[in-house]
Write an enzyme that holds these catalytic residues in place. Structure first.
Site, PDB file in Angstrom:
ATOM      1  N   ASP A 154      -3.821   1.544 -10.637  1.00 11.24           N
ATOM      2  CA  ASP A 154      -2.970   0.828  -9.678  1.00 11.24           C
ATOM      3  C   ASP A 154      -1.526   1.324  -9.756  1.00 11.24           C
ATOM      4  OD1 ASP A 154      -1.967  -1.384  -7.963  1.00 11.24           O
ATOM      5  OD2 ASP A 154      -3.926  -2.255  -8.338  1.00 11.24           O
ATOM      6  N   HIS A 221       2.037  -4.363  -6.444  1.00 10.12           N
ATOM      7  CA  HIS A 221       0.591  -4.411  -6.233  1.00 10.12           C
ATOM      8  C   HIS A 221      -0.193  -4.489  -7.546  1.00 10.12           C
ATOM      9  CE1 HIS A 221      -3.354  -2.662  -5.015  1.00 10.12           C
ATOM     10  NE2 HIS A 221      -3.097  -3.186  -3.837  1.00 10.12           N
ATOM     11  N   SER A 568      -7.692  -5.413  -1.550  1.00 10.68           N
ATOM     12  CA  SER A 568      -7.048  -5.181  -2.852  1.00 10.68           C
ATOM     13  C   SER A 568      -7.040  -6.431  -3.715  1.00 10.68           C
ATOM     14  CB  SER A 568      -5.574  -4.804  -2.652  1.00 10.68           C
ATOM     15  OG  SER A 568      -5.421  -3.434  -2.472  1.00 10.68           O
TER      16      SER A 568
END
Ligand SMILES: *[C@@H]1O[C@H](CO)[C@@H](O)[C@H](O)[C@H]1NC(C)=O
Ligand SMILES: *[C@@H]1O[C@H](CO)[C@@H](O)[C@H](O)[C@H]1NC(C)=O
Ligand SMILES: *[C@@H]1O[C@H](CO)[C@@H](O)[C@H](O)[C@H]1NC(C)=O
Ligand SMILES: *[C@@H]1O[C@H](CO)[C@@H](O)[C@H](O)[C@H]1NC(C)=O
Ligand SMILES: *[C@@H]1O[C@H](CO)[C@@H](O)[C@H](O)[C@H]1NC(C)=O
Ligand SMILES: *[C@@H]1O[C@H](CO)[C@@H](O)[C@H](O)[C@H]1NC(C)=O
Ligand SMILES: *[C@@H]1O[C@H](CO)[C@@H](O)[C@H](O)[C@H]1NC(C)=O
Ligand SMILES: CC(=O)N[C@H]1CO[C@H](CO)[C@@H](O)[C@@H]1O
Length: 787
Positions: A154, A221, A568
């Site tokens: 990530d 994220h 996600s």
């Protein structure tokens, strides 16, 4: 003599080198980075000698003045490297013995919908109602849950977040071989017993003296997905008071290892592969990957870094969970669809963010959805105008363009509006797919002096967009009649936009999010994808508390939590569930874990009706796979559809790869492996998968597929009976209809025959096959398509 050497490379076996006139190649433009994939890593060779042999291979092909450099050398989970090559060098490389594929390093994207364009956000594992495991429900006395390790590829991690506190956690498992990279604003002290590993990868081959690379998350994220998968419980988590509750990950006792493979530009395939290579060697149990190729890119299994990396991870017993992508609702948009991956679609949860419109006169409030931080008064005193009534009359125009202007003014395209008419007013705008983005429209209206915006969406979306300090709400077209009637009914319409409130127990939920990518897989219709669905809309989870003006409402402090959306966000929910299943059943293969998660999934919503999409239409397994994940039930599935690496090799045979390629790709100890002579695309349906997909069933044809179930329940002697939900037009026969497991018979097989009753089979139909012993319900979806 064996022809294939796997990853190793020996000079005398090589045919002469293609002479590429490279010394002459100008250094004007940097060559592209290529990935050279060489299949399984030989068990016996040391990593250093592999790197050495990679460098030799590279040198043999590259004949430039300067010494060629390896950007990455892959040597643990599989073999290969990344390096800058010219096109000719790449071609020469692809002809080398032991090389499976050579391809330009692709850039993959994160599967979050968040972007300025859409500032729709992320939603995380819901505060308050996390679908976590209630341990006292499982009947197990093991405390193994401590020691599963979830790796994430990530954007890095914000280690100071309370979600990564290691309070109360036991020592890091001895088997862990990972490390905590030092980099800018990050060092060993940032890791602890929760965050046990953090690495980052550079795509730059310039030798830089300063370690600018760092596992620290500059995007948000990776912090969000990590805390969703395995965050420690944080009480009083909220996004500026919204969605308040306890935030915790799907497997709050698992450890986290971050592999930072993405930067602001996206995620380089060469870094993704390095992340896989390290994660497997470090000893992760589950990998959570919330990124993928664009749906237009379509790499095949031997040129897709996620397919390659996950194949080898699964071969080594690591469960790989990936997001399905955000390219829905069009069909055939699912990515990360290799049959060794657990592919996750996104659903809504039972919470939404309501921001109502109050109209002047005796009207009721109209329900809207958005997040705002506005300071409008609660009484309806602000003048209201419809964009279609605010068009500019500056230019003379033909009827045609006048008509067009009217339509674009109703959608508030700025050049069509008269700024004087909207100044100081709340403006009502229609919004359709393909219009200027909502966020741009809103910011233009704001700049033009509007004091608020009501967007009327002709497509329902389940996302609550975040407009920070500007009053905006969104209502569906069906709910807009009252608004337009009121505007038409009075000369001076007035309204206000009410504060956002989080409404829970919303029904129906879950629903499939419109953005969630849909099946079938473009690669084969004989594997049903996606596999499973999980929450992915307006998810609250940890976030770097940065002073970024596009994220922080004026006058507020940065928030350590954020609400965002995308597959996600769904993926780490399932990674958490997989870690939980693994912790209670440490010996299970990735296929068994996937089976447990799929066959126990839920296919009803909280209204006790069939799952639908967020526009209300019935949803199918092409939208949700086996259904919505049920982490508690997955711990005790009763039976599993297991599969070994060799089953995936047979899949590759049936898909069309030849024996020599497959022997290079796979563990080279499988020397005797040969693709069966009768390999064919049709036989893909026979992979022992927890769902069934059969294509090309035309006319009055029949097709039979087989499956094998393994009893993993507490009772060795147990009888399961089948029940079938068949779609119209198809006869489904299961033989036998009863499976009697005994001490000596842990595995039993059955055959299903699908027969088309007439030639009018619709393009695809769906049904369910369920085995039950009265206690466990082992359910598989199937899809039959005529093409
Ligand atoms: C190949 O498989 C064998 C048997 O499953 C295993 O012992 C060996 O470690 C594997 N080798 C590699 C390189 O994965
Ligand atoms: C967990 O399950 C047990 C037994 O079913 C139940 O008594 C308990 O209330 C549950 N706890 C939570 C937090 O749901
Ligand atoms: C548009 O027309 C109205 C009357 O029809 C007039 O009052 C107004 O000034 C015009 N606006 C522009 C920008 O020409
Ligand atoms: C409001 O008036 C416009 C024309 O000014 C018309 O097109 C629209 O249908 C009316 N809407 C309602 C709900 O009456
Ligand atoms: C954000 O800004 C405030 C005040 O300007 C400052 O105190 C704080 O340290 C900043 N935080 C970060 C993470 O930069
Ligand atoms: C196997 O497939 C590869 C890639 O398509 C090809 O280069 C190779 O020649 C094939 N080998 C055999 C033995 O057919
Ligand atoms: C394909 O061939 C294998 C032997 O190589 C055999 O076991 C299998 O039954 C065959 N499958 C079909 C569908 O004919
Ligand atoms: C989430 C949030 O802060 N919403 C705000 C929206 O605007 C109203 C005022 O109109 C505030 O009271 C809410 O707090």
């Amino acid at each position: 003599m064996r022809l294939l050497l796997g990853c190793t490379f020996t000079f005398f076996l090589l045919p002469f080198l293609l002479s590429v006139a490279i010394g002459e190649v100008e250094k004007k433009k940097k060559n592209d980075v290529y990935i050279v994939y060489m299949g399984a890593a030989p068990a016996s060779t040391s990593g250093d000698s592999l790197t050495q042999s990679h460098l030799q291979l590279l040198t043999s092909v590259v004949q430039r003045q300067e010494q060629p450099k390896l950007l990455h050398s892959y040597r643990h989970a599989f073999c290969g490297f990344a390096a800058r090559l010219s096109k000719e060098e790449a071609q020469a490389m692809s002809r080398k013995q032991g090389v499976v594929s050579v391809f330009v390093d692709p850039v993959y994207q994160l599967h979050t919908t968040r972007s300025w364009d859409f500032l729709d956000l992320q939603n995380s594992v819901e505060a308050g109602s996390t679908p976590g495991l209630n341990v006292s429900d499982t009947g197990s006395s093991s405390t193994g849950a401590d020691d599963t390790i979830i790796g994430l590829l990530d954007t890095g991690i914000w280690p100071e977040s309370p979600s990564f506190s290691d309070k109360g956690m036991s020592a890091v498992p001895k088997r862990w071989k990972g490390t905590c990279d030092k980099g800018q604003d990050f060092d060993k002290s940032n890791c602890n017993k929760k965050l046990i590993g953090a690495r980052s990868y550079s795509t730059d081959d310039d030798d830089s003296p300063i370690p600018i690379m760092s596992p620290r998350d500059d995007e948000g994220h990776g912090t969000h997905t990590s805390s969703t998968a395995a965050g420690s419980p944080v009480t009083d988590a909220s996004y500026y008071g919204l969605a308040a509750g306890t935030a915790k990950g799907g497997s709050p006792t698992s450890r986290i290892a971050m592999y930072k493979v993405c930067g602001g530009f996206g995620c380089a395939g060469s870094s993704i592969l390095k992340g896989f290579d390290d994660a497997v060697a470090d000893g992760v149990d589950v990998l959570s990957i919330s990124l993928g190729a664009s749906r237009f890119f379509r790499p095949d299994f031997d040129t897709d870094p996620i397919a390659i990396g996950s194949f080898h991870a699964v071969e080594k017993g690591v469960t790989v969970v990936c997001s399905a992508g955000n390219d829905g609702p069009s069909a055939a948009t699912v990515v990360n669809a290799a049959p060794w991956i657990l592919t996750v679609a996104a659903t809504t949860i039972d919470r939404y963010f309501e921001s109502d419109v109050a109209l002047g006169g005796n009207n009721d409030a109209i329900k809207g959805e958005a997040i705002n931080f506005s300071k409008l008064d609660k009484s309806a005193t602000y003048p209201l105008i419809y964009g279609g009534s605010a068009k500019s009359n500056s230019s003379s125009s033909t009827d045609q363009s006048a008509k067009k202007k009217k339509s674009i003014s109703s959608h508030c395209e700025l050049e069509s509006l008269d700024a004087k008419k909207i100044k100081g007013k709340i403006v009502v705008c229609k919004h359709s797919e393909g219009d200027t983005s909502k966020s741009s429209t809103v910011s233009e209206l704001k700049d033009a002096g509007a004091i608020g915006v009501i967007l009327v969406n002709d497509k329902q979306s389940s996302l609550a967009a975040n407009y920070l300090d500007f009053p905006v709400t969104e209502i569906p077209l069906q709910a807009a009649d009252e608004l337009f009637t009121y505007i038409n009914s009075t000369k001076k319409p007035v309204a206000t936009i009410l504060p956002t409130i989080a409404v829970t127990n919303h029904k129906p939920a879950p629903q499939i999010a419109y953005f969630s990518s849909r099946g079938p897989s473009w690669q084969t219709k004989n594997i049903l994808k996606p596999d499973i669905a999980a929450p992915g809309v307006n998810i609250l989870a940890a976030w770097p508390p940065r002073n970024d003006s596009s994220e922080v409402p004026p006058g507020q402090k940065p928030s350590g939590f954020n609400l965002i959306s995308g597959t996600s966000m769904s993926c780490p929910h399932v990674a958490g569930a997989a870690a939980t299943v693994k912790s209670w059943n440490p010996k299970w293969s990735p296929a068994a874990i996937r089976s447990a998660i799929m066959t126990t999934a839920i296919v009803m919503n909280n209204d006790k009706t069939q799952l639908t999409t967020d526009s209300g239409s019935p949803a199918t397994p092409y939208d949700f796979g086996a259904g919505e994940v049920s982490p508690t039930a997955a711990v005790q599935p009763g039976l599993v559809y297991d599969a070994e690496p060799v089953d995936y090799l047979l899949f590759l045979c049936n898909y069309g790869y030849n024996t020599s390629t497959i022997k290079t790709i796979s563990n080279s100890t499988l020397e005797g492996f040969e693709c069966p002579k009768n390999s064919s695309k049709d036989l893909i349906s026979n992979l022992n998968y927890p769902s069934i997909a059969v294509s090309n069933l035309q006319g009055q044809a029949k097709k039979t597929v087989s499956r094998t179930l393994t009893n993993v329940g507490a009772e060795e002697e147990i009888t399961y009976l089948v029940s079938v939900q068949s779609p119209a037009g198809i006869d489904v026969k299961v033989v036998p209809e009863k499976l009697q497991f005994t001490k000596n018979n842990k595995k039993l097989s059955y055959q299903v025959t699908f027969a088309a009753k007439d030639s009018s089979l619709k393009s695809e139909v769906f049904g369910w096959i369920t085995w039950s012993d009265g206690k466990h319900r082992v359910r598989s979806p199937f899809v039959i398509s005529s093409k």
